[in-house]
Motif scaffolding. Structure first.
Motif, PDB file in Angstrom:
ATOM      1  N   LEU A 101       0.693  -4.925  -2.309  1.00  0.00           N
ATOM      2  CA  LEU A 101       0.222  -5.848  -1.531  1.00  0.00           C
ATOM      3  C   LEU A 101       1.173  -6.552   0.178  1.00  0.00           C
ATOM      4  O   LEU A 101       0.501  -7.463   0.957  1.00  0.00           O
ATOM      5  N   SER A 102       2.409  -6.307   0.138  1.00  0.00           N
ATOM      6  CA  SER A 102       3.641  -6.652   1.202  1.00  0.00           C
ATOM      7  C   SER A 102       3.515  -6.144   1.597  1.00  0.00           C
ATOM      8  O   SER A 102       3.869  -6.522   3.460  1.00  0.00           O
ATOM      9  N   ALA A 103       2.214  -4.266   2.533  1.00  0.00           N
ATOM     10  CA  ALA A 103       2.267  -4.319   3.730  1.00  0.00           C
ATOM     11  C   ALA A 103       0.514  -4.552   3.434  1.00  0.00           C
ATOM     12  O   ALA A 103       0.262  -3.629   4.829  1.00  0.00           O
ATOM     13  N   LEU A 104       0.296  -4.906   2.925  1.00  0.00           N
ATOM     14  CA  LEU A 104      -1.425  -4.901   3.576  1.00  0.00           C
ATOM     15  C   LEU A 104      -1.865  -6.943   3.112  1.00  0.00           C
ATOM     16  O   LEU A 104      -1.045  -7.982   2.981  1.00  0.00           O
ATOM     17  N   ASN A 105      -2.739  -7.495   4.799  1.00  0.00           N
ATOM     18  CA  ASN A 105      -2.940  -8.477   4.560  1.00  0.00           C
ATOM     19  C   ASN A 105      -4.415  -8.839   4.216  1.00  0.00           C
ATOM     20  O   ASN A 105      -5.288  -8.426   3.934  1.00  0.00           O
ATOM     21  N   PRO A 106      -4.055  -9.862   2.678  1.00  0.00           N
ATOM     22  CA  PRO A 106      -5.201 -10.038   1.579  1.00  0.00           C
ATOM     23  C   PRO A 106      -6.365 -10.623   2.047  1.00  0.00           C
ATOM     24  O   PRO A 106      -7.313 -10.468   1.143  1.00  0.00           O
ATOM     25  N   ILE A 107      -6.213 -10.979   3.078  1.00  0.00           N
ATOM     26  CA  ILE A 107      -6.988 -11.273   3.729  1.00  0.00           C
ATOM     27  C   ILE A 107      -8.381 -10.469   4.357  1.00  0.00           C
ATOM     28  O   ILE A 107      -9.596 -11.436   5.267  1.00  0.00           O
ATOM     29  N   MET A 108      -8.197  -9.619   5.431  1.00  0.00           N
ATOM     30  CA  MET A 108      -8.761  -9.264   6.272  1.00  0.00           C
ATOM     31  C   MET A 108      -9.805  -7.310   5.247  1.00  0.00           C
ATOM     32  O   MET A 108      -8.265  -6.633   4.109  1.00  0.00           O
ATOM     33  N   ARG A 109     -10.037  -6.541   5.656  1.00  0.00           N
ATOM     34  CA  ARG A 109     -11.231  -6.315   4.674  1.00  0.00           C
ATOM     35  C   ARG A 109     -10.296  -4.296   4.840  1.00  0.00           C
ATOM     36  O   ARG A 109      -9.844  -4.285   6.211  1.00  0.00           O
ATOM     37  N   VAL A 110      -9.680  -3.496   4.047  1.00  0.00           N
ATOM     38  CA  VAL A 110      -9.085  -2.521   3.777  1.00  0.00           C
ATOM     39  C   VAL A 110      -9.571  -1.681   5.336  1.00  0.00           C
ATOM     40  O   VAL A 110      -8.492  -0.838   6.278  1.00  0.00           O
ATOM     41  N   GLY A 111     -10.672  -1.375   5.642  1.00  0.00           N
ATOM     42  CA  GLY A 111     -11.239  -0.979   6.566  1.00  0.00           C
ATOM     43  C   GLY A 111     -10.439  -1.112   8.352  1.00  0.00           C
ATOM     44  O   GLY A 111     -10.480  -0.498   8.771  1.00  0.00           O
ATOM     45  N   LYS A 112     -10.121  -2.184   8.603  1.00  0.00           N
ATOM     46  CA  LYS A 112     -10.106  -3.286   8.999  1.00  0.00           C
ATOM     47  C   LYS A 112      -8.846  -2.579  10.154  1.00  0.00           C
ATOM     48  O   LYS A 112      -8.284  -2.632  10.529  1.00  0.00           O
ATOM     49  N   GLN A 113      -7.643  -2.764   8.441  1.00  0.00           N
ATOM     50  CA  GLN A 113      -6.950  -2.428   8.410  1.00  0.00           C
ATOM     51  C   GLN A 113      -5.924  -1.173   8.708  1.00  0.00           C
ATOM     52  O   GLN A 113      -5.103  -0.742   9.544  1.00  0.00           O
ATOM     53  N   LEU A 114      -7.048  -0.779   8.479  1.00  0.00           N
ATOM     54  CA  LEU A 114      -6.711   1.264   8.904  1.00  0.00           C
ATOM     55  C   LEU A 114      -7.080   1.460  10.496  1.00  0.00           C
ATOM     56  O   LEU A 114      -6.753   2.368  11.163  1.00  0.00           O
ATOM     57  N   THR A 115      -8.897   0.978  10.475  1.00  0.00           N
ATOM     58  CA  THR A 115      -9.346   1.073  12.154  1.00  0.00           C
ATOM     59  C   THR A 115      -8.275   0.447  13.152  1.00  0.00           C
ATOM     60  O   THR A 115      -7.934   0.974  14.600  1.00  0.00           O
ATOM     61  N   GLU A 116      -7.168  -0.288  12.680  1.00  0.00           N
ATOM     62  CA  GLU A 116      -6.957  -1.377  13.566  1.00  0.00           C
ATOM     63  C   GLU A 116      -5.255  -0.770  13.898  1.00  0.00           C
ATOM     64  O   GLU A 116      -5.083  -0.677  15.815  1.00  0.00           O
ATOM     65  N   ALA A 117      -4.511  -0.196  13.005  1.00  0.00           N
ATOM     66  CA  ALA A 117      -3.817   0.474  13.132  1.00  0.00           C
ATOM     67  C   ALA A 117      -4.218   1.703  13.811  1.00  0.00           C
ATOM     68  O   ALA A 117      -2.991   1.834  15.080  1.00  0.00           O
ATOM     69  N   MET A 118      -5.066   2.321  14.052  1.00  0.00           N
ATOM     70  CA  MET A 118      -4.959   3.813  14.414  1.00  0.00           C
ATOM     71  C   MET A 118      -5.383   3.190  16.158  1.00  0.00           C
ATOM     72  O   MET A 118      -5.048   3.777  16.852  1.00  0.00           O
ATOM     73  N   MET A 528      -4.248   1.629  -6.647  1.00  0.00           N
ATOM     74  CA  MET A 528      -5.640   2.183  -5.408  1.00  0.00           C
ATOM     75  C   MET A 528      -5.183   1.701  -4.120  1.00  0.00           C
ATOM     76  O   MET A 528      -4.950   1.917  -3.469  1.00  0.00           O
ATOM     77  N   ARG A 529      -3.936   0.388  -4.554  1.00  0.00           N
ATOM     78  CA  ARG A 529      -3.483  -0.141  -3.504  1.00  0.00           C
ATOM     79  C   ARG A 529      -2.770   0.703  -2.176  1.00  0.00           C
ATOM     80  O   ARG A 529      -2.669   0.413  -1.358  1.00  0.00           O
ATOM     81  N   GLN A 530      -1.560   1.210  -3.218  1.00  0.00           N
ATOM     82  CA  GLN A 530      -0.941   2.001  -2.583  1.00  0.00           C
ATOM     83  C   GLN A 530      -1.525   3.179  -2.113  1.00  0.00           C
ATOM     84  O   GLN A 530      -0.768   3.683  -0.937  1.00  0.00           O
ATOM     85  N   ARG A 531      -2.919   3.945  -2.928  1.00  0.00           N
ATOM     86  CA  ARG A 531      -3.272   4.602  -1.431  1.00  0.00           C
ATOM     87  C   ARG A 531      -3.889   4.342  -0.936  1.00  0.00           C
ATOM     88  O   ARG A 531      -3.894   5.442   0.536  1.00  0.00           O
ATOM     89  N   ILE A 532      -4.225   2.534  -0.590  1.00  0.00           N
ATOM     90  CA  ILE A 532      -4.588   2.556   0.814  1.00  0.00           C
ATOM     91  C   ILE A 532      -3.235   1.909   1.592  1.00  0.00           C
ATOM     92  O   ILE A 532      -3.144   3.081   3.219  1.00  0.00           O
ATOM     93  N   VAL A 533      -2.015   1.449   1.381  1.00  0.00           N
ATOM     94  CA  VAL A 533      -0.919   1.819   2.532  1.00  0.00           C
ATOM     95  C   VAL A 533      -0.184   2.516   2.700  1.00  0.00           C
ATOM     96  O   VAL A 533       0.034   3.352   3.777  1.00  0.00           O
ATOM     97  N   ILE A 534      -0.906   4.516   1.275  1.00  0.00           N
ATOM     98  CA  ILE A 534      -0.289   5.279   1.543  1.00  0.00           C
ATOM     99  C   ILE A 534      -0.875   5.736   3.311  1.00  0.00           C
ATOM    100  O   ILE A 534      -0.947   6.623   4.126  1.00  0.00           O
ATOM    101  N   ALA A 535      -2.181   5.590   2.616  1.00  0.00           N
ATOM    102  CA  ALA A 535      -3.642   6.053   4.041  1.00  0.00           C
ATOM    103  C   ALA A 535      -3.468   5.353   5.258  1.00  0.00           C
ATOM    104  O   ALA A 535      -3.766   5.924   6.441  1.00  0.00           O
ATOM    105  N   ILE A 536      -2.695   4.029   5.432  1.00  0.00           N
ATOM    106  CA  ILE A 536      -2.364   2.885   6.921  1.00  0.00           C
ATOM    107  C   ILE A 536      -0.617   4.230   7.554  1.00  0.00           C
ATOM    108  O   ILE A 536      -0.875   4.068   9.008  1.00  0.00           O
ATOM    109  N   ALA A 537      -0.201   4.597   6.459  1.00  0.00           N
ATOM    110  CA  ALA A 537       0.648   5.420   7.017  1.00  0.00           C
ATOM    111  C   ALA A 537       0.638   6.427   7.677  1.00  0.00           C
ATOM    112  O   ALA A 537       1.319   6.469   8.475  1.00  0.00           O
TER     113      ALA A 537
END
Length: 717
Positions: A101-118, A528-537
């Motif tokens: 949770l320290s690496a995820l924005n709690p009020i933003m969809r996970v897809g947005k967080q992934l694509t924004e970084a890319m 699952m959150r940790q998997r999303i953080v790995i995907a972002i990384a």
């Protein structure tokens, strides 16, 4: 020989605290190689997380870099500014934190967080790649002009290479885009088939129209052929005769399954080498590659054509430019070595150093060192690239110490006298005397001498080397141009980012990625959150992945899944991993090298087999003794006591107070590293030739014996 991705040399980091200067990391060194995992193991407060944060450039504001280097791609990460670090952090070096949770924005969809970084990383990567591509190509042309009078011919060579290199990578991008679109479409079709088979309510016509529209984007000869898509589109259209009427659902499911198979076959199909094909298309715009029956045949033909019409001539000319660049570099290095030797002697021998004299000598010398670098050589020698900034940093620290040490010492002495006076009067002061922050001038001088010595050694190695291969170096440069061109043309659009995000979610084991893509972090479990953080990384495809206790907050079964995932990703992508943990058992099956840290120092370093089968430091014994397993029947040992207060670091071995095997010398003198084998080192006086022979605890000896027996039985099967 393994490629060295990261070098940490004599790293020293402290923090300003209310109680004084805390020495968090006290002179550690290690190397990280391509495709390997280095595990850094130790209790809380050992300095392992501070080390990882220094590597990625996110140390707290009260940190003090007292010395050392972190070398990556010719740069010292301790010396570069935030603007340059922004090009490395996330793109080249990524990090997975302990709490997802320290690496995820709690009020933003996970897809947005992934694509924004890319998208953001993609833009920065394009700018950087264009700059590197142009710089090296221009430098190659300048060197060609030095060895050949045909400036027009040299210009034509590099211009053709520039255009066909970019053209080839555009073809590669077109294929990759089509492949990503086909992957995304297959996921969409699979989900639609699932819903149809479960008789779920859905707007079928809207879904089908979306599929028909998106299928057009997948058309590429090497992915899905036009005629295959058209035939399936006609069949789907026949099942939906008009807006109000739907045909036979089972027939529709059958057609969609065939579409899935066509897409899967296209996605898995071997594609040609577009770098070869790109030149042929550049030279023959009417070329029809569909006439070739196999990818192997097409690759062979285009390679032959490219070699005969351009590449052999380009490489032959280019290697002359490479050799010229090398010769000029060696000549300049020979001239600089004498000055470096004099500068080294000046720092080593003189007690008083003149700031004015150093500045007079150093600035022109740094310019000469920078001129002597062979910039066309793709594999950078970090000591050359980082020499200027490293030595300037240490010299600045030295003279700051010369100026401020007396003032800080006087301030401390006044506070100490005041405190002593209050005690003499029978009072009990409620405040403490904070130890002064003093720059260790001898250490800083030693760092300066070390920086100069490393460069001298590098120069002598280059000057005396006889294995330079200009032809191979030119091929390396061509591969570098291809890589930069690929990064340059690959513009990450929102559509591409979404397709890649869905693929990443699937890669890290997130089910139903199309649905999960639109969810918020609170809708996921911890694993699952940790998997999303790995995907972002992984979204920027980094060289190095730092995992800072990524499984500590997860339950045991999820821990195992995350560890297996990191291991799988490391092998598939050939990335280097730094794994931070307090539990040796976690890294038993995934680490190639293990560094055991205690009180800011590495106390034992070796391969995974060295540490688990032949541990030598009492602290490593203590960690292993406290590690449970299914076979051990003896009572596990807890590590008694607490780590030392690093505001007042111990004089001898930091572990001595908690070490039941401690010798008298452990309380008086810090042990050096003793070599156990070529890959294994431990800092303990028990390895001294005159030390008493002490065996590891019984629980460890029995476990090692059992593991060796199991390994032998496994080898016989």
């Amino acid at each position: 020989m393994k490629e060295k991705k990261l070098e940490v040399k004599n790293l020293r980091i402290s923090f300003r605290t209310q109680g004084g200067i805390l020495k968090a990391v006290r002179g550690i060194s290690f190397d990280l190689y391509a495709g390997e995992t280095l595990a850094i193991v130790g209790e809380s407060g050992s300095g392992k997380s501070v080390t990882s944060k220094a590597i990625i450039g996110i140390l707290a504001g009260n940190s003090i870099i007292e010395g050392g280097e972190i070398l990556y791609d010719g740069q010292d990460l301790l010396k570069i500014d935030e603007e340059h670090f922004h090009q490395i952090r996330g793109d080249k070096i990524a990090m997975i934190f302990q709490d997802p949770l320290s690496a995820l924005n709690p009020i933003m969809r996970v897809g947005k967080q992934l694509t924004e970084a890319m998208i953001l990383n993609g833009r920065a990567r394009q700018r950087s790649s264009r700059r590197e591509f142009n710089k090296h190509l221009k430098l190659l042309e300048l060197n060609l002009n030095k060895v050949s009078d045909d400036k027009k011919g040299n210009k034509e060579l590099v211009t053709i290479f520039d255009k066909f290199c970019i053209n080839s990578m555009r073809l590669e991008k077109k294929y990759n885009d089509a492949n990503a679109a086909a992957t995304s479409l297959k996921t969409r079709v699979d989900e639609l088939i699932f819903l149809l088979e479960k008789n779920q309510k859905l707007n079928l016509k809207t879904s089908l129209r979306a599929i028909l529209k998106r299928s057009k984007k997948t058309i590429h000869h090497y992915v899905v052929k036009q005629e295959e898509i058209s035939a399936i589109q006609d069949e789907i259209a026949a099942i939906i005769p008009n807006r109000k009427l739907l045909g036979d659902i089972p027939s529709l499911i059958g057609v969609l399954k065939r579409l899935t198979k066509v897409l899967k076959d296209g996605i898995n199909k071997k594609h040609p080498n577009f770098f070869r094909l790109g030149f042929y298309k550049y030279d023959n715009p009417d070329f029809d590659e569909t006439s070739y029956s196999s990818i192997k045949e097409l690759d062979a033909m285009t390679l032959k054509y490219m070699d005969e019409h351009f590449m052999r001539n380009f490489i032959a000319s280019g290697q002359k430019g490479m050799q010229y660049s090398r010769d000029v570099s060696i000549k300049r290095k020979k001239n600089i070595v004498v000055q470096l030797e004099q500068l080294k002697s000046y720092f080593a021998d003189n007690e008083e150093i003149s700031k004015k004299e150093i500045n007079r000598v150093l600035k022109p010398l740094i310019k000469e060192v920078n001129k002597a670098i062979d910039y066309l050589r793709v594999k950078k020698h970090s000591v050359e690239y980082s020499f200027g900034i490293s030595i300037e940093h240490e010299i600045k620290r030295y003279f700051e110490g010369v100026k401020n040490n007396p003032k800080n010492q006087r301030k401390y002495d006044r506070s100490q006298r005041k405190w002593d006076k209050l005690v003499e009067q029978g009072k009990n002061p409620t405040w403490r005397v904070i130890p002064p922050y003093l720059v260790d001038l001898n250490l800083t001088r030693g760092n300066i001498v070390k920086i100069i010595s490393d460069l001298i050694d590098r120069y002598y190695e280059d000057i005396n080397s006889t294995d330079y291969d200009a032809h191979q170096e030119m091929i390396n440069l061509v591969n570098f141009f291809k890589e930069q061109a690929s990064r340059l043309v690959y513009r990450v659009t929102r559509g591409i980012a979404k397709a890649r995000a869905l693929a990443l979610l699937k890669e890290v084991g997130i089910p139903e990625p199309e649905i999960r893509y639109r969810q918020y972090p609170f809708e996921f479990s911890g694993g699952m959150r940790q998997r999303i953080v790995i995907a972002i990384a992984l979204s920027a495809n980094p060289d190095i992945l730092i995992c800072d206790e990524p499984t500590t907050a997860l339950d045991v079964t999820i821990q195992s899944q995350i560890l297996e995932l990191i291991n799988k990703i490391k092998k598939e992508r050939n990335i280097s991993v730094i794994f931070i943990t307090h539990d040796l058992g976690v890294v038993a099956n995934m680490a190639d090298q293990v560094a055991v840290m205690y009180a800011g120092k590495i106390v034992e370093y070796g391969t995974s087999e060295d540490i688990f089968y032949d541990p030598r430091h009492p602290y490593t014994w203590a960690l292993l003794s406290s590690m449970p397993d299914l076979e051990t029947k003896e009572k596990l040992d807890a590590i008694s006591g607490t780590p030392p207060n690093l505001i007042y670091p111990p004089v001898g071995d930091a572990f001595a107070e908690r070490n039941k095997y401690a010798l008298e010398i452990d309380f008086e003198q810090e042990p050096p590293f003793f070599q156990v084998s070529d890959t294994h080192y431990a800092a303990t006086w028990l390895l001294h030739p005159h030390a008493p022979k002490v065996k590891p605890p019984t629980v460890i000896r029995e476990r090692i014996k059992r593991m060796k027996k199991e390994a032998q039985n496994y080898g016989k099967q």
